[in-house]
Design an enzyme around this catalytic site. Sequence first.
Site, PDB file in Angstrom:
ATOM      1  N   CYS A 107      43.331  53.989  21.467  1.00 59.06           N
ATOM      2  CA  CYS A 107      42.498  55.240  21.688  1.00 59.06           C
ATOM      3  C   CYS A 107      41.624  55.270  21.804  1.00 59.06           C
ATOM      4  O   CYS A 107      41.009  54.724  20.620  1.00 59.06           O
ATOM      5  CB  CYS A 107      43.007  56.197  20.774  1.00 59.06           C
ATOM      6  SG  CYS A 107      42.296  57.730  20.970  1.00 59.06           S
TER       7      CYS A 107
ATOM      8  N   CYS B 269      45.017  62.215  15.745  1.00 55.17           N
ATOM      9  CA  CYS B 269      44.606  64.034  16.709  1.00 55.17           C
ATOM     10  C   CYS B 269      43.693  64.346  16.423  1.00 55.17           C
ATOM     11  O   CYS B 269      43.991  64.979  15.530  1.00 55.17           O
ATOM     12  CB  CYS B 269      45.377  64.516  17.548  1.00 55.17           C
ATOM     13  SG  CYS B 269      47.053  63.627  18.657  1.00 55.17           S
TER      14      CYS B 269
ATOM     15  N   CYS C 242      31.075  64.867  18.681  1.00 56.49           N
ATOM     16  CA  CYS C 242      31.475  65.496  19.866  1.00 56.49           C
ATOM     17  C   CYS C 242      31.259  67.655  19.681  1.00 56.49           C
ATOM     18  O   CYS C 242      30.639  67.649  18.753  1.00 56.49           O
ATOM     19  CB  CYS C 242      32.830  65.900  20.545  1.00 56.49           C
ATOM     20  SG  CYS C 242      33.437  66.440  21.956  1.00 56.49           S
TER      21      CYS C 242
ATOM     22  N   CYS D  28      35.320  72.423  18.923  1.00 56.49           N
ATOM     23  CA  CYS D  28      36.734  73.129  18.974  1.00 56.49           C
ATOM     24  C   CYS D  28      37.082  73.823  17.046  1.00 56.49           C
ATOM     25  O   CYS D  28      36.922  71.815  16.656  1.00 56.49           O
ATOM     26  CB  CYS D  28      37.821  72.386  19.637  1.00 56.49           C
ATOM     27  SG  CYS D  28      37.734  72.232  21.070  1.00 56.49           S
TER      28      CYS D  28
ATOM     29  N   ASN E 183      46.061  74.568  24.611  1.00 59.10           N
ATOM     30  CA  ASN E 183      46.255  74.889  23.054  1.00 59.10           C
ATOM     31  C   ASN E 183      45.788  76.756  22.746  1.00 59.10           C
ATOM     32  O   ASN E 183      46.288  76.362  21.642  1.00 59.10           O
ATOM     33  CB  ASN E 183      44.583  74.795  22.899  1.00 59.10           C
ATOM     34  CG  ASN E 183      44.841  73.221  22.607  1.00 59.10           C
ATOM     35  OD1 ASN E 183      45.471  72.142  22.076  1.00 59.10           O
ATOM     36  ND2 ASN E 183      43.114  72.428  22.456  1.00 59.10           N
TER      37      ASN E 183
ATOM     38  N   CYS F  39      38.678  70.504  15.328  1.00 61.43           N
ATOM     39  CA  CYS F  39      38.993  69.472  14.988  1.00 61.43           C
ATOM     40  C   CYS F  39      37.864  68.971  14.358  1.00 61.43           C
ATOM     41  O   CYS F  39      36.333  69.152  14.383  1.00 61.43           O
ATOM     42  CB  CYS F  39      38.923  69.012  16.808  1.00 61.43           C
ATOM     43  SG  CYS F  39      38.256  67.605  17.209  1.00 61.43           S
TER      44      CYS F  39
ATOM     45  N   SER G 244      41.937  62.908  28.203  1.00 58.66           N
ATOM     46  CA  SER G 244      41.900  64.301  27.900  1.00 58.66           C
ATOM     47  C   SER G 244      40.828  64.694  28.003  1.00 58.66           C
ATOM     48  O   SER G 244      39.466  64.368  27.925  1.00 58.66           O
ATOM     49  CB  SER G 244      42.861  64.419  26.667  1.00 58.66           C
ATOM     50  OG  SER G 244      42.657  65.604  26.065  1.00 58.66           O
TER      51      SER G 244
ATOM     52  N   GLU H  26      35.368  55.189  16.448  1.00 60.72           N
ATOM     53  CA  GLU H  26      36.462  55.025  15.829  1.00 60.72           C
ATOM     54  C   GLU H  26      37.680  55.207  17.565  1.00 60.72           C
ATOM     55  O   GLU H  26      37.358  55.590  18.027  1.00 60.72           O
ATOM     56  CB  GLU H  26      37.033  56.270  15.077  1.00 60.72           C
ATOM     57  CG  GLU H  26      36.422  56.241  13.394  1.00 60.72           C
ATOM     58  CD  GLU H  26      36.581  57.580  12.696  1.00 60.72           C
ATOM     59  OE1 GLU H  26      37.836  58.496  13.167  1.00 60.72           O
ATOM     60  OE2 GLU H  26      36.509  57.095  11.920  1.00 60.72           O
TER      61      GLU H  26
ATOM     62  N   SER I  96      43.374  70.025  27.023  1.00 56.74           N
ATOM     63  CA  SER I  96      43.662  70.326  26.295  1.00 56.74           C
ATOM     64  C   SER I  96      43.350  71.351  25.924  1.00 56.74           C
ATOM     65  O   SER I  96      42.906  72.834  26.096  1.00 56.74           O
ATOM     66  CB  SER I  96      42.462  70.525  25.227  1.00 56.74           C
ATOM     67  OG  SER I  96      42.775  68.562  24.869  1.00 56.74           O
TER      68      SER I  96
ATOM     69  N   ASN J 118      46.555  68.667  12.710  1.00 56.99           N
ATOM     70  CA  ASN J 118      46.481  67.507  11.900  1.00 56.99           C
ATOM     71  C   ASN J 118      45.735  67.959  10.814  1.00 56.99           C
ATOM     72  O   ASN J 118      44.410  68.837  11.151  1.00 56.99           O
ATOM     73  CB  ASN J 118      46.296  65.935  12.630  1.00 56.99           C
ATOM     74  CG  ASN J 118      47.323  65.407  12.980  1.00 56.99           C
ATOM     75  OD1 ASN J 118      48.382  65.876  12.639  1.00 56.99           O
ATOM     76  ND2 ASN J 118      46.968  64.866  14.199  1.00 56.99           N
TER      77      ASN J 118
ATOM     78  N   GLY K 233      34.886  62.556  21.139  1.00 55.52           N
ATOM     79  CA  GLY K 233      34.138  63.180  22.097  1.00 55.52           C
ATOM     80  C   GLY K 233      34.427  63.952  22.939  1.00 55.52           C
ATOM     81  O   GLY K 233      36.214  63.734  23.492  1.00 55.52           O
ATOM     82  N   GLU K 234      33.353  64.169  24.059  1.00 52.19           N
ATOM     83  CA  GLU K 234      34.804  64.951  25.344  1.00 52.19           C
ATOM     84  C   GLU K 234      34.094  63.432  26.708  1.00 52.19           C
ATOM     85  O   GLU K 234      33.355  63.782  27.123  1.00 52.19           O
ATOM     86  CB  GLU K 234      33.521  66.053  25.438  1.00 52.19           C
ATOM     87  CG  GLU K 234      33.857  66.405  27.246  1.00 52.19           C
ATOM     88  CD  GLU K 234      35.356  66.735  27.811  1.00 52.19           C
ATOM     89  OE1 GLU K 234      37.043  67.083  26.839  1.00 52.19           O
ATOM     90  OE2 GLU K 234      36.044  66.199  28.600  1.00 52.19           O
TER      91      GLU K 234
HETATM   92  N1  SAH Z   1      37.885  65.873  23.703  1.00 56.71           N
HETATM   93  C1  SAH Z   1      39.004  65.631  24.714  1.00 56.71           C
HETATM   94  C2  SAH Z   1      39.724  64.195  24.077  1.00 56.71           C
HETATM   95  C3  SAH Z   1      40.287  64.319  22.831  1.00 56.71           C
HETATM   96  S1  SAH Z   1      40.783  65.588  21.571  1.00 56.71           S
HETATM   97  C4  SAH Z   1      40.029  67.109  23.981  1.00 56.71           C
HETATM   98  O1  SAH Z   1      39.615  67.377  23.481  1.00 56.71           O
HETATM   99  O2  SAH Z   1      40.669  66.976  24.942  1.00 56.71           O
HETATM  100  C5  SAH Z   1      42.818  64.434  22.093  1.00 56.71           C
HETATM  101  C6  SAH Z   1      43.075  65.763  21.677  1.00 56.71           C
HETATM  102  O3  SAH Z   1      43.351  66.523  19.934  1.00 56.71           O
HETATM  103  C7  SAH Z   1      42.883  67.525  21.852  1.00 56.71           C
HETATM  104  O4  SAH Z   1      44.475  67.706  22.726  1.00 56.71           O
HETATM  105  C8  SAH Z   1      43.024  67.981  20.696  1.00 56.71           C
HETATM  106  O5  SAH Z   1      43.371  69.759  21.303  1.00 56.71           O
HETATM  107  C9  SAH Z   1      43.027  67.589  19.774  1.00 56.71           C
HETATM  108  N2  SAH Z   1      43.498  67.577  18.664  1.00 56.71           N
HETATM  109  C10 SAH Z   1      41.779  67.982  17.998  1.00 56.71           C
HETATM  110  N3  SAH Z   1      41.614  68.352  16.756  1.00 56.71           N
HETATM  111  C11 SAH Z   1      43.503  68.487  16.704  1.00 56.71           C
HETATM  112  C12 SAH Z   1      44.154  68.330  14.785  1.00 56.71           C
HETATM  113  N4  SAH Z   1      42.957  68.884  14.214  1.00 56.71           N
HETATM  114  N5  SAH Z   1      45.375  68.431  14.778  1.00 56.71           N
HETATM  115  C13 SAH Z   1      45.692  68.218  16.126  1.00 56.71           C
HETATM  116  N6  SAH Z   1      45.333  67.979  17.235  1.00 56.71           N
HETATM  117  C14 SAH Z   1      44.071  68.531  17.848  1.00 56.71           C
HETATM  118 FE1  SF4 Z   2      35.802  67.807  21.023  1.00 60.45          FE
HETATM  119 FE2  SF4 Z   2      37.648  67.412  21.921  1.00 60.45          FE
HETATM  120 FE3  SF4 Z   2      37.430  67.678  18.950  1.00 60.45          FE
HETATM  121 FE4  SF4 Z   2      37.349  70.025  20.748  1.00 60.45          FE
HETATM  122  S1  SF4 Z   2      39.174  68.472  20.686  1.00 60.45           S
HETATM  123  S2  SF4 Z   2      36.174  69.381  19.433  1.00 60.45           S
HETATM  124  S3  SF4 Z   2      36.510  68.555  22.790  1.00 60.45           S
HETATM  125  S4  SF4 Z   2      36.718  65.356  20.408  1.00 60.45           S
END
Ligand code: SAH
Ligand code: SF4
Length: 363
Positions: free
Chosen positions: A125, A355, A132, A136, A238, A139, A213, A96, A236, A312, A183-184
């Site tokens: 984006c 996100c 991934c 987390c 968090n 996510c 990120s 995506e 991130s 979200n 992805g990371e």
């Molecule tokens: N994998 C990388 C980049 C993609 S995620 C990373 O984690 O940094 C991009 C951002 O979305 C990250 O800062 C993550 O903490 C945030 N994110 C992930 N799940 C989310 C959610 N359910 N609601 C809001 N932000 C979220």
């Molecule tokens: Fe992967 Fe980023 Fe989602 Fe964490 S927040 S699972 S690193 S995509």
Amino acid sequence: MPESRQNGLLGLDIQELSQLALRYGQPEYRAHQLFDAIYPQRQGSLDAISTLPRQFVSALKSEGVEIGLPTIEKRFQSTDGTIRYLLAMADGETVETVWMPEGDGGEAGDGSEAGDNDWQRATICVSSQVGCAVNCQFCLTALLGVKRNLSAGEIVGQVTAVLNDRNVDLERQRVNIVFMGMGEPFLNYGQFMKSVRLLVEGVGFPASRMTVSTSGIVPRIVDFGGEPVRPKLAISLNAPNDAVRTQIMPINRKWNLELLMQAAREFPLRNRERITFEYVLLNGVNDQPSQAREVVELVRGVRCKVNLIALNPGPGIGFATPAEENVRKFQTLLVEAGIPAFVRKPRGRDIYAACGQLKRTVA
Ligand code: SAH
Ligand code: SF4
């Protein structure tokens, strides 16, 4: 994990294109013709490149070589102007990519949303992996697991496919890129950095308009600081401490906050550059006033700003979105302590484009 196979010319740099031209008995300048067609001109097929001799094109095509742009399987249009693209790669795997007209939601601009053609600036984006592995807990991408890395060409291809679909003229219109999709990126570091170089040298994006990120892959943060050409860095964060961070981001067991913050403090920032810390607020988990004060202590000594994102929500996520007033309170505590903090406006929540919502939803 399987790497993607090379499926086209997209992703090859000028040296690799020169070797290809040589293999086909073509003069060196063919490499430059190919490079110009693939990157700045964003051509989608070899037939469209009028500068190439037809027998060279036929020879390439007879061996299955094409440019290799991803194909748009589906577009999901949000009421706020955001478009979520489901893109298919040559092997049929999908990722995506999200188009967000009028900025990436929040601290800059007037906050207004744009229709199809009246945007002043936009953000794309992009994804760096299919799924991934970082897992987390908040996510949705994590629920997919990781299928494979994307190649540099597949990362650049997301950008060119979307620019073409939106008819963007980069000379006149301002577009930012964020590596914040599925992805990371720092677990696919080589291909990610190669895509950055191709976007800068080829497609025509200044590195200053890109942000990557990471969830905190510490050794790669150090490597990234040494890159001569690189995007801006977002981390991130968090969580306010190791106990909470380990609970919601298992990667914290491998690289804890001490290691992460040391890398952040030592990161070589350019003139006026700041590190962005992203902070997803989870109701009752990491959004308390005392935790805001812990965050202040944590980031002390780093030239930074903090982007707050209210969760979200999504199916299978065991957390709730905090109330608006708790988000504001958290922001105020950071700002009063001298830390620039912004609340990110969610984009495309109605179409699973925001996100943490990228999970290849198809309806
Ligand atoms: N994998 C990388 C980049 C993609 S995620 C990373 O984690 O940094 C991009 C951002 O979305 C990250 O800062 C993550 O903490 C945030 N994110 C992930 N799940 C989310 C959610 N359910 N609601 C809001 N932000 C979220
Ligand atoms: Fe992967 Fe980023 Fe989602 Fe964490 S927040 S699972 S690193 S995509």
